[in-house]
Each structure stands twice: as C-alpha cells, then as structure tokens.
Design a protein around this motif. Structure first.
Motif, mmCIF file in Angstrom:
data_model
loop_
_atom_site.group_PDB
_atom_site.id
_atom_site.type_symbol
_atom_site.label_atom_id
_atom_site.label_comp_id
_atom_site.label_asym_id
_atom_site.label_seq_id
_atom_site.Cartn_x
_atom_site.Cartn_y
_atom_site.Cartn_z
ATOM 1 N N GLU A 276 0.817 -1.218 0.000
ATOM 2 C CA GLU A 276 0.000 0.000 0.000
ATOM 3 C C GLU A 276 0.853 1.271 0.000
ATOM 4 O OE1 GLU A 276 -4.037 1.584 2.117
ATOM 5 O OE2 GLU A 276 -3.673 -0.521 1.650
ATOM 6 N N LEU A 277 2.024 1.189 0.621
ATOM 7 C CA LEU A 277 2.929 2.351 0.653
ATOM 8 C C LEU A 277 3.755 2.449 -0.634
ATOM 9 C CD1 LEU A 277 4.220 2.108 4.330
ATOM 10 C CD2 LEU A 277 2.933 4.025 3.368
ATOM 11 N N ASN A 278 3.545 1.473 -1.548
ATOM 12 C CA ASN A 278 4.241 1.460 -2.827
ATOM 13 C C ASN A 278 5.760 1.366 -2.650
ATOM 14 O OD1 ASN A 278 4.265 1.436 -5.599
ATOM 15 N ND2 ASN A 278 4.339 3.677 -5.804
ATOM 16 N N VAL A 279 6.186 0.514 -1.711
ATOM 17 C CA VAL A 279 7.613 0.308 -1.461
ATOM 18 C C VAL A 279 8.180 -0.569 -2.568
ATOM 19 C CG1 VAL A 279 9.305 -0.736 0.117
ATOM 20 C CG2 VAL A 279 7.390 0.567 1.043
ATOM 21 N N ASP A 280 9.236 -0.096 -3.253
ATOM 22 C CA ASP A 280 9.850 -0.866 -4.331
ATOM 23 C C ASP A 280 10.593 -2.076 -3.776
ATOM 24 O OD1 ASP A 280 8.962 0.913 -6.228
ATOM 25 O OD2 ASP A 280 10.790 2.120 -6.222
ATOM 26 N N GLY A 281 10.529 -3.187 -4.509
ATOM 27 C CA GLY A 281 11.271 -4.386 -4.118
ATOM 28 C C GLY A 281 10.718 -5.022 -2.849
ATOM 29 N N LEU A 282 11.482 -5.984 -2.321
ATOM 30 C CA LEU A 282 11.014 -6.745 -1.151
ATOM 31 C C LEU A 282 11.870 -6.494 0.089
ATOM 32 C CD1 LEU A 282 10.235 -10.137 -2.910
ATOM 33 C CD2 LEU A 282 8.580 -8.481 -2.063
ATOM 34 N N ARG A 283 12.838 -5.558 -0.014
ATOM 35 C CA ARG A 283 13.698 -5.291 1.140
ATOM 36 C C ARG A 283 12.887 -4.839 2.350
ATOM 37 N NH1 ARG A 283 17.888 -2.751 -2.153
ATOM 38 N NH2 ARG A 283 19.525 -4.281 -2.450
ATOM 39 N N GLY A 284 11.890 -4.008 2.107
ATOM 40 C CA GLY A 284 11.061 -3.497 3.206
ATOM 41 C C GLY A 284 10.377 -4.620 3.966
ATOM 42 N N ASP A 285 9.820 -5.590 3.224
ATOM 43 C CA ASP A 285 9.146 -6.746 3.848
ATOM 44 C C ASP A 285 10.137 -7.557 4.678
ATOM 45 O OD1 ASP A 285 8.153 -5.966 1.180
ATOM 46 O OD2 ASP A 285 6.534 -7.392 1.551
ATOM 47 N N CYS A 316 11.883 0.800 9.632
ATOM 48 C CA CYS A 316 12.153 -0.070 8.480
ATOM 49 C C CYS A 316 11.704 0.513 7.147
ATOM 50 C CB CYS A 316 11.459 -1.422 8.655
ATOM 51 S SG CYS A 316 11.995 -2.354 10.091
ATOM 52 N N LEU A 317 10.648 1.337 7.168
ATOM 53 C CA LEU A 317 10.022 1.725 5.893
ATOM 54 C C LEU A 317 10.107 3.199 5.512
ATOM 55 C CD1 LEU A 317 6.730 -0.410 5.969
ATOM 56 C CD2 LEU A 317 8.951 -1.024 4.997
ATOM 57 N N ARG A 318 10.277 4.096 6.488
ATOM 58 C CA ARG A 318 10.161 5.537 6.177
ATOM 59 C C ARG A 318 11.083 5.983 5.041
ATOM 60 N NH1 ARG A 318 12.208 7.769 11.616
ATOM 61 N NH2 ARG A 318 11.136 9.648 10.951
ATOM 62 N N HIS A 319 12.316 5.426 4.958
ATOM 63 C CA HIS A 319 13.287 5.871 3.951
ATOM 64 C C HIS A 319 13.085 5.191 2.600
ATOM 65 C CE1 HIS A 319 14.789 2.306 5.886
ATOM 66 N NE2 HIS A 319 15.796 2.174 5.058
#
Length: 354
Positions: A276-285, A316-319
């Motif tokens: 939903e935050l449109n985070v590219d790739g799977l590093r965030g997960d 983990c996700l803000r950046h």
C-alpha cells in the motif's frame, strides 16, 4: 591499569530512543542491514554509536589473524584459517572487544578495501595483501560519519560488502576474497544533502534524530556530559549495573533469536503495508520481519506480536517511500497511518507527535 579511552555509557544517554533501538536491533541481528542515522548537529549521534560497543560481549578470534576470523564458522574466517582447519593444524585463539572501525571522509578505495602487492606477487609468486578497513571491521561495526558526503562509488562498495559479508580485491588478474561481516552504521546531517534513494533503500533501518526541545531535558543532558568530562570513571561506575542489565538482555536476545517466530497472518499484513505504501522491491518486507523478530527476542519473547511490528515498522520503511531525490524523507506519519488501517491499531496522539 586500563589504558583504553573511557566511553560514555549507552544507558546514560537521554532520549534519542529511535537511534538507540535501531542500533540494539542491528547488534542482535546484523542481517537487518545496518542503520542510517540522520539528524541535527550536536545531537549525540557519534557518542551513541561509539557507546553501543561497550554493551557487546567479547568475541573469540584466531590469534594473529588480520580478519578477526572466527575459529569454527567458515562464513566468518579468512582463507588462511580455512587451510589450517583442513590440515587439522591447532589454532590459537583469544578474546577481543567487538571492533569499532571509523571510516574517515577522505578515505580512498584502497584504504577501504585493501591492496595487493603486485610486485611481490609477480616476482616471488606470493599473494601479499595489505588489509583495508573492511578487513578490520569483520565481526564488528563500521561507522561512517557524514555518509551523505561520501563518494557514491564508495558507499556502493560498503553496502555490497555489508550485504554479502565478503570483500573481493582484484588487481592485474590477482584476486583476494575475505570475510567482511559487519554492521554498517552511517550518520549525517540532512542539511548537507540526503543519499540517493537507491543507496538509502539498502540500509536496513533509518532513524531520524531531532534536537531536544524540553529545557529540563536539555539541562539534564548538559549536566551528564559535564559530569562525564570531569570524572569519566565515576560516571561509568554509576551506570555499571544498568549497562550490565542491558548487556545481558542483548546476549539473551542473540541466543533466542533463531527460535523466534512470526505468524503467517502478521507476515501477510506486513507485506500489505509495504504494498500500500508502494515500497519498491522486497527489502522493506524482509527487514520489517527481521527487525520485529529481533525486537521480540530483545523483550525475551518467542513469538512476534502486533506491538513488536508497530515498534519497528517506521524505522524499516520511512526511507523507502522517497522516489525522487529532491523529496524529503517521511516523518513516519504515512507509515503509521497505513499500519493503523491494516492492523486495526490506534496510535496515541503523544506517540504520533514524538
């Protein structure tokens, strides 16, 4: 007599909870991928980073080895030690403090990666390697102050080594590979510019440090610093018990981490937040799962809760939300809003404003 330079106690540092938590999570699980700490000048970034090493247990290394090689783990030892093991040669070991290596701003690639003596290799047929900072940092912490002012090429090298745990030096067809398994900690002042989004994404966590506004808290920080400067050993002694408690908590977390589990339903929701935050790739997960497990282990629990995820998800996700280099990094509100919606969790007003 102890001739080591006294270090400000980690437990004496007032405030800056995000930065302290990010560092603790990385030493519990170095595979989280390091931390980028951005904040105003004079907010104690360097002091806090240097203080964390005092909380870590000593590590066993092979004596007279340039890579701080582990005596039994192949992933953490150099080729020489591997050869000794194959030949069943007796290995002498010793215990040392976890290495803390500072990378100076003007460092060259040779200084970082190490160099091969080509002349000796060609004339004598001997591979002579002069170790760089990556070799010295193996099994320790590599700290880069003002990482946002470092050449992008060098940042790439550091991130590649940190991700793979190995450093390869090649010159004139001669190659040397050695372990470089370290926690990468970068710090900087956002006024001097941010890292490119592609590089920023490769840091596991991102902590934002702000100047303390509360006058009483500011006075307390100033007094503590003055007391330490006047009599560092007395200050260290005062916090000895608290340091020992936190040290044991970290050691215990490192031990139980492999047994900590996270329910499938919670993993799905973490990925929903990232999507939903449109985070590219799977590093965030991946990083959110790792950090949540490390936090649960820190709290001596074997199962990750929603509260554990809430504690780490902003770090983990803000950046990872910044797509344009000219955009500023999210304060965390966007992440908290989506997390609240998917996990049906309400943040208090105080938590959001902090």
């Amino acid at each position: 007599m102890d001739t080591a330079r006294p270090v400000f106690p980690f437990t004496a540092i007032v405030g800056q909870e995000q930065m302290k938590l990010a560092l603790i999570l990385n030493v519990i699980d170095p595979k989280i991928g390091g931390v980028m700490i951005m904040g105003d000048r004079g907010t104690g970034k360097s002091t806090t980073i240097r203080a964390i090493t005092d909380l870590l247990p000593e590590i066993e290394v092979v004596q007279d080895d340039m890579f701080n090689s582990h005596p039994s783990n192949i992933e953490l030892m150099g080729n020489n030690v591997q050869e000794l093991l194959k030949n069943q040669t007796e290995i002498k070991t010793k215990f040392i403090k976890v290495p803390m290596v500072d990378l100076p701003l003007g460092a060259t690639e040779d200084r970082v990666c190490g160099t091969i003596d080509i002349e000796k290799a060609l004339t004598e047929g001997v591979k002579t390697f002069e170790p760089g900072l990556l070799a010295k940092a193996n099994r320790g912490i590599l700290y880069v102050d003002e990482v946002n002012l470092l050449d992008d090429h060098l940042v790439d090298i550091l991130l590649d080594a940190a991700a793979s745990g190995w450093n390869t030096v090649e010159r004139e067809g001669i190659s040397i590979r050695h372990p470089a398994n370290f926690v990468l900690v970068g710090s900087g002042n956002p006024e001097e510019g941010e890292l490119r989004p592609q590089l920023l994404d490769r840091f596991g966590l991102h902590a934002e440090i702000k100047t303390v506004k509360n006058p009483e808290l500011r006075v307390k920080i100033v007094e503590q610093r003055s007391q330490f400067d006047q009599n560092p050993y007395k200050c260290i002694d005062e916090y000895k018990e608290q340091q020992e408690i936190l040290k044991q908590k970290i050691i215990n977390a490192q031990k139980i981490l492999p047994k900590v589990t996270i329910e499938y339903d919670l993993r799905i929701k973490i990925s929903q937040v990232c999507s939903e935050l449109n985070v590219d790739g799977l590093r965030g997960d991946i990083v959110t799962n790792r950090a949540a497990r490390a936090y649960a282990a820190f709290e001596s629990r074997y199962e990750v809760s929603i509260e554990d995820i809430r504690k780490v998800i902003t770090l983990c996700l803000r950046h990872r939300l910044r797509k344009d280099p000219l955009e500023s990094i999210d304060s965390g509100l966007k992440v908290e809003k989506v997390f609240s919606k998917i996990f049906q969790f309400n943040f208090s007003v105080e938590e959001i404003s902090s």
